[in-house]
Design an enzyme around this catalytic site. Structure first.
Site, short mmCIF file in Angstrom:
data_model
loop_
_atom_site.label_atom_id
_atom_site.label_comp_id
_atom_site.label_asym_id
_atom_site.label_seq_id
_atom_site.Cartn_x
_atom_site.Cartn_y
_atom_site.Cartn_z
N GLY A 2 45.72 36.67 40.40
CA GLY A 2 46.04 38.09 40.51
C GLY A 2 46.78 38.56 39.27
N GLU A 8 44.74 45.48 30.58
CA GLU A 8 43.45 45.09 31.14
C GLU A 8 42.81 46.35 31.71
OE1 GLU A 8 44.39 42.04 34.07
OE2 GLU A 8 42.50 41.09 33.62
N GLU A 13 41.35 25.47 37.09
CA GLU A 13 40.54 25.41 38.31
C GLU A 13 39.12 25.01 37.95
OE1 GLU A 13 41.23 29.27 40.15
OE2 GLU A 13 42.89 28.37 41.25
N GLU A 57 46.57 31.92 37.97
CA GLU A 57 45.46 32.50 37.20
C GLU A 57 45.75 33.99 37.11
OE1 GLU A 57 43.44 30.72 35.75
OE2 GLU A 57 43.21 28.88 36.90
N LEU A 58 46.30 34.40 35.97
CA LEU A 58 46.82 35.77 35.89
C LEU A 58 45.93 36.64 35.00
CD1 LEU A 58 50.58 34.71 35.68
CD2 LEU A 58 49.17 35.08 37.70
N PRO A 106 44.55 36.33 51.97
CA PRO A 106 43.56 37.03 51.14
C PRO A 106 44.05 38.43 50.80
CG PRO A 106 42.87 37.04 53.45
CD PRO A 106 44.19 36.31 53.40
N ALA A 107 43.50 39.03 49.76
CA ALA A 107 43.85 40.41 49.42
C ALA A 107 43.57 41.31 50.60
CB ALA A 107 43.03 40.86 48.21
N SER A 108 44.45 42.29 50.84
CA SER A 108 44.25 43.14 52.03
C SER A 108 43.03 44.05 51.88
CB SER A 108 45.52 43.96 52.32
OG SER A 108 45.88 44.68 51.18
N TRP A 129 41.12 40.57 45.26
CA TRP A 129 40.00 41.30 45.85
C TRP A 129 38.75 41.28 44.98
CZ3 TRP A 129 38.69 44.75 42.23
CH2 TRP A 129 39.70 45.25 41.40
N ASN A 130 38.87 40.88 43.69
CA ASN A 130 37.68 41.02 42.83
C ASN A 130 36.65 39.91 43.04
OD1 ASN A 130 39.32 39.15 41.56
ND2 ASN A 130 38.91 39.87 39.49
C1 SIN Z 1 38.41 36.46 37.86
O1 SIN Z 1 38.11 37.42 37.21
O2 SIN Z 1 39.49 36.43 38.48
C2 SIN Z 1 37.51 35.25 38.00
C3 SIN Z 1 36.28 35.36 37.21
C4 SIN Z 1 35.43 34.12 37.18
O3 SIN Z 1 35.67 33.17 37.94
O4 SIN Z 1 34.51 34.10 36.38
#
Ligand code: SIN
Length: 477
Positions: free
Chosen positions: A229, A382, A459, A251-252, A176-178, A151-152
């Site tokens: 996530g 985090e 990525e 990507e954690l 996608p995130a809900s 979602w971010n």
């Molecule tokens: C993320 O925080 O998941 C991605 C951040 C970014 O692409 O800069």
């Protein structure tokens, strides 16, 4: 806002599909409901997988040039509709409108990049040891890809995964995130308008996240999972994906150290820290999380930093010039407040903020905590909120060891002018990304990704497409 982009139904095989059950998407700023979205079941996910599998038969046979053209048309439409997409992103996710616009353009930059990379999927001809055979290397799309996004960054993470997948010749099913399905559905609408064939992109919004995840990982047709996530969910998906030996890109979570050495330019370090920390109100995986400041400039640093943080403006993301906005949900708010409380109970001092805003219910005042130590929860987890946790240090060995003494390894940052130290940091920081004298790392030309429990795969960049390609070797006599 352009209503044509506000889609509430699932997108499967080029059709907008409604279901009996829907879920509400709300605006994190005021919790007002903005849409009721189709709540997909495992059966919908299966339909989407079948559609992606059928579409793969033809999409994987298109030429690179054709796929590149489709991606460029999609990119053009995204840029044309950037203002509408940004508004949609802000109302479903909360981030300031200018940041939302930056995200749309950032996402589009990956689509353009991979439209160009599609043209460079080159095979190879290798020398044979006996000179009698020809050794050919072919690069082939892995197949159907299950894409699970957070979602971010509801738009950019889709772009960053879907673009290399499509460029390689794969087809995708996106969950996608809900909290933020609307940006994903708007992206699907524009893909449809760009003429990307039915079944190549499918979007299954759902609140049954783990069921959909299981459907994707348990399907023998899905050959790869790409997830951004939490580390906890990533581990579950990896374990499930092992059953079918699916490829994974993960990507954690991160826990970025941000180290300010004694020779750093204080003002530029503060500028870099503010850019890194307060992007998306602190809700990014690459956010500076543990701020190590050398003891000789600690007092001066916190004085100047405190002044800057006190000047940040809070409010609705749609209001011009707002910098700090609502966190995604109550769970996120509770977590940040718990971390602040635990730190102060253990001896940290609040220099700025430290509490929820009195004016805006879902916003936490930007906060600076001093005298944090490495054992406090705020240094081990985090934060995902607008909190700067300052830890003084006295020498290089100590700070490098402290920076590495954690299971995460995504982004790291350091401010110093010393060339030898810079070389040492690049060698010794156990992170996938190292920013020297900058708080901004992400762009389409660079490989984004982590080591240790922050995941695997990259990525963006010329490396980002290889996760979506299998190598086939042919030996010809
Ligand atoms: C993320 O925080 O998941 C991605 C951040 C970014 O692409 O800069």
């Amino acid at each position: 806002m352009n209503k044509e982009l506000l889609k509430e139904q699932a997108y499967i095989n080029g059709q907008w599909i409604a279901a009996d059950t829907t879920f509400e998407v709300d605006n994190p700023f005021d919790n007002g409901v903005i849409a009721s979205v189709t709540d997909c079941t495992v059966e919908h996910a299966q339909q989407a997988i079948n559609a992606a599998s059928d579409a793969f038969k033809t999409w994987s046979k298109t030429t690179s040039k054709e796929r590149s053209k489709f991606l460029l048309s999609w990119n053009d439409l995204i840029i044309e509709h950037a203002d509408d997409l940004a508004e949609l992103l802000t109302i479903e996710q909360g981030k300031p409108l200018q940041e939302a616009k930056n995200e749309i353009l950032y996402g589009a930059s990956y689509i353009k990049w991979f439209a160009e990379e599609a043209l460079r999927i080159n095979g190879d001809l290798l020398p044979s040891p006996d000179g009698e055979k020809q050794i050919q290397i072919h690069k082939l799309p892995v197949g159907v890809v299950g894409i699970i996004t957070p979602w971010n960054f509801p738009q950019a993470m889709i772009a960053r995964k879907v673009a290399p997948a499509l460029a390689a010749g794969c087809t995708v099913v996106i969950k996608p995130a809900s909290e933020t399905p609307l940006s994903a559905l708007a992206m699907a609408e524009l893909a449809d308008q760009a003429g990307i064939p039915a079944g190549v992109i499918n979007v299954v919004p759902s609140t049954a996240s783990s069921d959909i995840g299981k459907a994707l990982t348990s399907s023998p047709v899905v050959r790869k999972i790409s997830f951004t996530g939490s580390t906890a969910v990533g581990k579950t998906l990896m374990a499930q994906a092992a059953d079918n030996v699916q490829k994974v890109t993960m990507e954690l979570g991160g826990n970025a150290p941000f180290i300010v050495f004694d020779d750093a330019n204080i003002d530029s370090a503060i500028e870099g820290l503010m850019a890194s920390k307060f992007r998306n109100s602190g809700q990014t995986c690459v956010c500076a999380n543990r701020i190590f400041v050398h003891e000789t400039l600690y007092e001066e640093f916190i004085k100047r930093l405190g002044n800057k943080v006190s000047e940040l403006t809070l409010g609705n993301g749609l209001t011009e010039d707002v910098q700090i906005t609502a966190l995604i949900n109550q769970k996120g708010i509770d977590k940040v407040l718990r971390l602040i409380d635990q730190a102060t109970e253990s001896g940290a001092e609040i220099l700025v903020g430290g509490s929820p805003s009195k004016e805006f219910k879902n916003i936490i005042n930007p906060t600076v905590l001093s005298k944090v130590n490495k054992d406090m929860d705020i240094a081990c987890e985090e934060i995902f909120g607008p909190v700067i946790a300052l830890i003084p240090f006295s020498d290089d060995d100590e700070v490098i060891a402290a920076a590495n003494n954690i299971s995460a390894g995504l982004a790291s940052y350091a401010y110093t002018e010393d060339r030898h130290r810079i070389n040492r940091l690049i060698q010794e920081l156990e992170y996938g990304m190292v920013g020297i004298n900058t708080g901004k790392l992400s762009n389409e030309t660079a490989p984004f990704g982590g080591v240790k429990e922050s995941g695997m795969g990259r990525e963006g960049s010329k490396y980002g497409i290889s996760d979506y390609l299998d190598i086939k070797y042919a030996c010809i006599k």
